[in-house]
Design a protein around this motif. Structure first.
Motif, PDB file in Angstrom:
ATOM      1  N   SER A 143       0.792  -1.214   0.000  1.00 26.42           N
ATOM      2  CA  SER A 143       0.000   0.000   0.000  1.00 26.42           C
ATOM      3  C   SER A 143       0.831   1.273   0.000  1.00 26.42           C
ATOM      4  O   SER A 143       0.275   2.344  -0.026  1.00 26.42           O
ATOM      5  N   GLU A 144       2.151   1.182   0.017  1.00 28.20           N
ATOM      6  CA  GLU A 144       2.899   2.423   0.124  1.00 28.20           C
ATOM      7  C   GLU A 144       2.700   3.302  -1.116  1.00 28.20           C
ATOM      8  O   GLU A 144       2.756   4.512  -1.025  1.00 28.20           O
ATOM      9  N   GLN A 145       2.459   2.653  -2.261  1.00 24.27           N
ATOM     10  CA  GLN A 145       2.218   3.442  -3.468  1.00 24.27           C
ATOM     11  C   GLN A 145       0.732   3.577  -3.763  1.00 24.27           C
ATOM     12  O   GLN A 145       0.352   4.306  -4.665  1.00 24.27           O
ATOM     13  N   SER A 146      -0.094   2.852  -3.043  1.00 22.90           N
ATOM     14  CA  SER A 146      -1.516   2.821  -3.375  1.00 22.90           C
ATOM     15  C   SER A 146      -2.331   3.630  -2.386  1.00 22.90           C
ATOM     16  O   SER A 146      -2.098   3.582  -1.193  1.00 22.90           O
ATOM     17  N   VAL A 147      -3.304   4.328  -2.926  1.00 24.58           N
ATOM     18  CA  VAL A 147      -4.239   5.089  -2.108  1.00 24.58           C
ATOM     19  C   VAL A 147      -5.487   4.225  -1.951  1.00 24.58           C
ATOM     20  O   VAL A 147      -5.839   3.479  -2.863  1.00 24.58           O
ATOM     21  N   GLN A 148      -6.136   4.346  -0.813  1.00 29.73           N
ATOM     22  CA  GLN A 148      -7.353   3.549  -0.648  1.00 29.73           C
ATOM     23  C   GLN A 148      -8.465   4.090  -1.540  1.00 29.73           C
ATOM     24  O   GLN A 148      -8.788   5.286  -1.499  1.00 29.73           O
ATOM     25  N   MET A 149      -9.017   3.226  -2.332  1.00 28.55           N
ATOM     26  CA  MET A 149     -10.113   3.609  -3.230  1.00 28.55           C
ATOM     27  C   MET A 149     -10.809   2.327  -3.673  1.00 28.55           C
ATOM     28  O   MET A 149     -10.350   1.233  -3.360  1.00 28.55           O
ATOM     29  N   ILE A 150     -11.896   2.482  -4.379  1.00 26.89           N
ATOM     30  CA  ILE A 150     -12.571   1.310  -4.930  1.00 26.89           C
ATOM     31  C   ILE A 150     -12.343   1.318  -6.432  1.00 26.89           C
ATOM     32  O   ILE A 150     -12.847   2.192  -7.140  1.00 26.89           O
ATOM     33  N   VAL A 151     -11.564   0.383  -6.899  1.00 28.43           N
ATOM     34  CA  VAL A 151     -11.262   0.308  -8.333  1.00 28.43           C
ATOM     35  C   VAL A 151     -12.461  -0.325  -9.040  1.00 28.43           C
ATOM     36  O   VAL A 151     -13.329  -0.907  -8.391  1.00 28.43           O
ATOM     37  N   PRO A 152     -12.550  -0.201 -10.381  1.00 29.86           N
ATOM     38  CA  PRO A 152     -13.732  -0.736 -11.066  1.00 29.86           C
ATOM     39  C   PRO A 152     -13.936  -2.227 -10.831  1.00 29.86           C
ATOM     40  O   PRO A 152     -12.979  -2.989 -10.774  1.00 29.86           O
ATOM     41  N   ASN A 153     -15.187  -2.580 -10.698  1.00 32.80           N
ATOM     42  CA  ASN A 153     -15.580  -3.981 -10.534  1.00 32.80           C
ATOM     43  C   ASN A 153     -16.282  -4.371 -11.834  1.00 32.80           C
ATOM     44  O   ASN A 153     -17.338  -3.843 -12.143  1.00 32.80           O
ATOM     45  N   LEU A 154     -15.690  -5.255 -12.616  1.00 32.33           N
ATOM     46  CA  LEU A 154     -16.126  -5.469 -13.989  1.00 32.33           C
ATOM     47  C   LEU A 154     -17.106  -6.625 -14.124  1.00 32.33           C
ATOM     48  O   LEU A 154     -17.127  -7.529 -13.285  1.00 32.33           O
ATOM     49  N   GLU A 176       1.130   1.567 -13.752  1.00 31.44           N
ATOM     50  CA  GLU A 176      -0.118   0.975 -13.287  1.00 31.44           C
ATOM     51  C   GLU A 176      -1.046   2.129 -12.934  1.00 31.44           C
ATOM     52  O   GLU A 176      -0.715   2.936 -12.062  1.00 31.44           O
ATOM     53  N   LEU A 177      -2.159   2.225 -13.629  1.00 32.08           N
ATOM     54  CA  LEU A 177      -3.077   3.346 -13.400  1.00 32.08           C
ATOM     55  C   LEU A 177      -4.227   2.885 -12.520  1.00 32.08           C
ATOM     56  O   LEU A 177      -5.063   2.079 -12.932  1.00 32.08           O
ATOM     57  N   ARG A 178      -4.262   3.411 -11.307  1.00 30.21           N
ATOM     58  CA  ARG A 178      -5.353   3.091 -10.383  1.00 30.21           C
ATOM     59  C   ARG A 178      -6.250   4.309 -10.294  1.00 30.21           C
ATOM     60  O   ARG A 178      -5.798   5.378  -9.901  1.00 30.21           O
ATOM     61  N   ALA A 179      -7.487   4.142 -10.677  1.00 26.72           N
ATOM     62  CA  ALA A 179      -8.425   5.253 -10.562  1.00 26.72           C
ATOM     63  C   ALA A 179      -9.697   4.727  -9.909  1.00 26.72           C
ATOM     64  O   ALA A 179     -10.087   3.577 -10.124  1.00 26.72           O
ATOM     65  N   ASP A 180     -10.333   5.568  -9.125  1.00 28.34           N
ATOM     66  CA  ASP A 180     -11.573   5.171  -8.462  1.00 28.34           C
ATOM     67  C   ASP A 180     -12.673   4.974  -9.500  1.00 28.34           C
ATOM     68  O   ASP A 180     -12.768   5.721 -10.480  1.00 28.34           O
ATOM     69  N   CYS A 181     -13.512   3.950  -9.270  1.00 28.35           N
ATOM     70  CA  CYS A 181     -14.526   3.605 -10.267  1.00 28.35           C
ATOM     71  C   CYS A 181     -15.542   4.718 -10.479  1.00 28.35           C
ATOM     72  O   CYS A 181     -16.179   4.782 -11.523  1.00 28.35           O
ATOM     73  N   ALA A 182     -15.719   5.614  -9.504  1.00 26.79           N
ATOM     74  CA  ALA A 182     -16.763   6.629  -9.614  1.00 26.79           C
ATOM     75  C   ALA A 182     -16.297   7.891 -10.332  1.00 26.79           C
ATOM     76  O   ALA A 182     -17.110   8.776 -10.600  1.00 26.79           O
ATOM     77  N   LEU A 217      -3.671  13.315  -7.048  1.00 28.64           N
ATOM     78  CA  LEU A 217      -2.921  12.434  -7.946  1.00 28.64           C
ATOM     79  C   LEU A 217      -1.681  12.003  -7.186  1.00 28.64           C
ATOM     80  O   LEU A 217      -1.067  12.805  -6.495  1.00 28.64           O
ATOM     81  N   LYS A 218      -1.335  10.753  -7.338  1.00 28.58           N
ATOM     82  CA  LYS A 218      -0.155  10.267  -6.621  1.00 28.58           C
ATOM     83  C   LYS A 218       0.660   9.403  -7.564  1.00 28.58           C
ATOM     84  O   LYS A 218       0.135   8.475  -8.175  1.00 28.58           O
ATOM     85  N   ILE A 219       1.932   9.732  -7.692  1.00 29.63           N
ATOM     86  CA  ILE A 219       2.830   8.911  -8.503  1.00 29.63           C
ATOM     87  C   ILE A 219       3.933   8.420  -7.590  1.00 29.63           C
ATOM     88  O   ILE A 219       4.599   9.215  -6.944  1.00 29.63           O
ATOM     89  N   GLY A 220       4.087   7.103  -7.530  1.00 22.99           N
ATOM     90  CA  GLY A 220       5.048   6.531  -6.582  1.00 22.99           C
ATOM     91  C   GLY A 220       4.671   6.984  -5.180  1.00 22.99           C
ATOM     92  O   GLY A 220       3.567   6.764  -4.724  1.00 22.99           O
TER      93      GLY A 220
END
Lengths: 180, 183
Positions: free
Chosen positions: B40-51, B142-148, B101-104
């Motif tokens: 999680s050091e590079q990841s922010v808490q969010m809900i990624v798309p659920n496909l 790796e692009l992590r974006a919130d589903c909303a 926005l967060k990179i690394g």
């Protein structure tokens, strides 16, 4: 030899007066205050922590990836003059409800109602050994054109449908801002 | 006198030795704390798309940099509980805009205190990404974006990434149900 001194065999009775006096004192003195560490609360806390970390760790690991190739340059397709291929355009339009969006295959067939149907239609359009009647090669350019207000969930879902139908050349268009 | 002083009379007290149990439990806790931090050091808490019928595959070891497009609630007080969000991930009007926005490990806040504009944040992302590329031209994003989030928000980030010359971008979404259990 065994009969004259039976006392050592029966010390539990404690009826002998000389021993009786001593044993009383000793009983209180012999038992040292038992130092016992109560580790139950510690174990409780440790298990709570353990459960917490197990749950949070697995939450992040549920994520997976879909590999996309981004178009190089400004996002306008410039180098695609030479191939005569017609790109497949998937247009996504936002609706008032956030959970919904309209899917359109521009110029092809009827609009799919949901993304699994989109994947089926795209697979049916593809030309391959199983489906010689298809009219698009797997590397035919495909452009996903969402308007700016479509949620990211739906965009990735459309991309996922294209990947599921085994198309390899999928791009994202610039956000179309709808003038209403 | 012949009675042994070591073996006292009376019923034996059952005594459980908890030390190895506690040792092992601490080891496990430390392990999960470390793993959690690494992930999680590079990841922010969010809900990624659920496909629907996801084609996602597991994240493999690779040279990568994670770019997060976090919703507003990442930087402002949360309006909804985690439970509400999970039940209805596209809920609420304050989630469609990017909050950071967060990179690394580098975060650009777009809302709240010490925030920058979207343009500045995108420039920051680009210059950071160019530094990563200079160190390793084969690095993947790796692009992590919130589903909303609205597409127009994420698309700005995608355009910024593609301008730096990164060829491969991995979009992050949830794994299929059957693969989630495997972890």
């Amino acid at each position: 030899m065994a009969e004259p001194n039976p006392q050592p065999d029966q010390p539990e009775n404690g009826v002998d007066s000389t021993i009786h006096h001593q044993s009383r004192r000793q009983r209180s003195g012999r038992q040292p205050p038992q130092v016992q560490l109560n580790i139950t609360p510690m174990i409780d806390v440790i298990f709570q922590l353990l459960i917490y970390f197990v749950i949070t760790a697995s939450f992040v690991m549920d994520e997976g990836i879909l590999t996309a190739k981004l178009p190089q340059g400004t996002g306008k397709a410039e180098g695609v003059k030479k191939p005569p291929e017609r790109p497949i355009k998937i247009r996504l339009t936002s609706l008032s409800l956030p959970n919904e969006c309209r899917i359109e295959l521009v110029g092809i067939g009827r609009s799919p109602r949901h993304f699994s149907e989109l994947a089926e239609q795209l697979a049916a359009l593809q030309y391959n050994e199983q489906n010689p009647s298809g009219s698009f090669k797997p590397d035919n350019p495909m452009i996903i054109e969402p308007d700016g207000r479509v949620r990211w969930q739906h965009v990735v879902n459309a991309f996922n449908a294209a990947v599921k139908a085994r198309y390899t050349n999928v791009a994202f268009a610039q956000a179309q801002l709808e003038e209403e | 006198m012949s009675k042994s002083k070591v073996h006292k009379p009376g019923a034996a007290k059952p005594n459980m030795n908890m030390t190895p149990l506690i040792d092992v439990t601490f080891q496990i806790i430390i392990f999960f704390m470390l793993i959690n931090n690494i992930v999680s050091e590079q990841s922010v808490q969010m809900i990624v798309p659920n496909l629907d019928e996801p084609e996602t595959r597991k994240i493999e070891e690779m040279k990568k940099v994670v770019i997060n497009v976090a919703p507003v609630e990442h930087v402002l007080p949360q309006q909804y509980t985690i439970k509400q969000r999970k039940d209805s991930p596209l809920l609420g009007p304050d989630r469609e805009e990017a909050g950071a926005l967060k990179i690394g490990m580098n975060e650009y806040r777009l809302k709240g205190p010490a925030s920058v504009t979207m343009g500045e944040a995108l420039q920051g992302i680009q210059s950071d990404l160019e530094r990563y590329l200079a160190a390793d031209p084969e690095i993947e994003v790796e692009l992590r974006a919130d589903c909303a989030l609205y597409y127009e928000q994420v698309q700005l980030v995608m355009a910024a990434i593609s301008q730096t010359g990164v060829k491969t971008v991995h979009l992050v979404a949830f794994l299929p149900e059957d693969q989630r259990q495997a972890n």
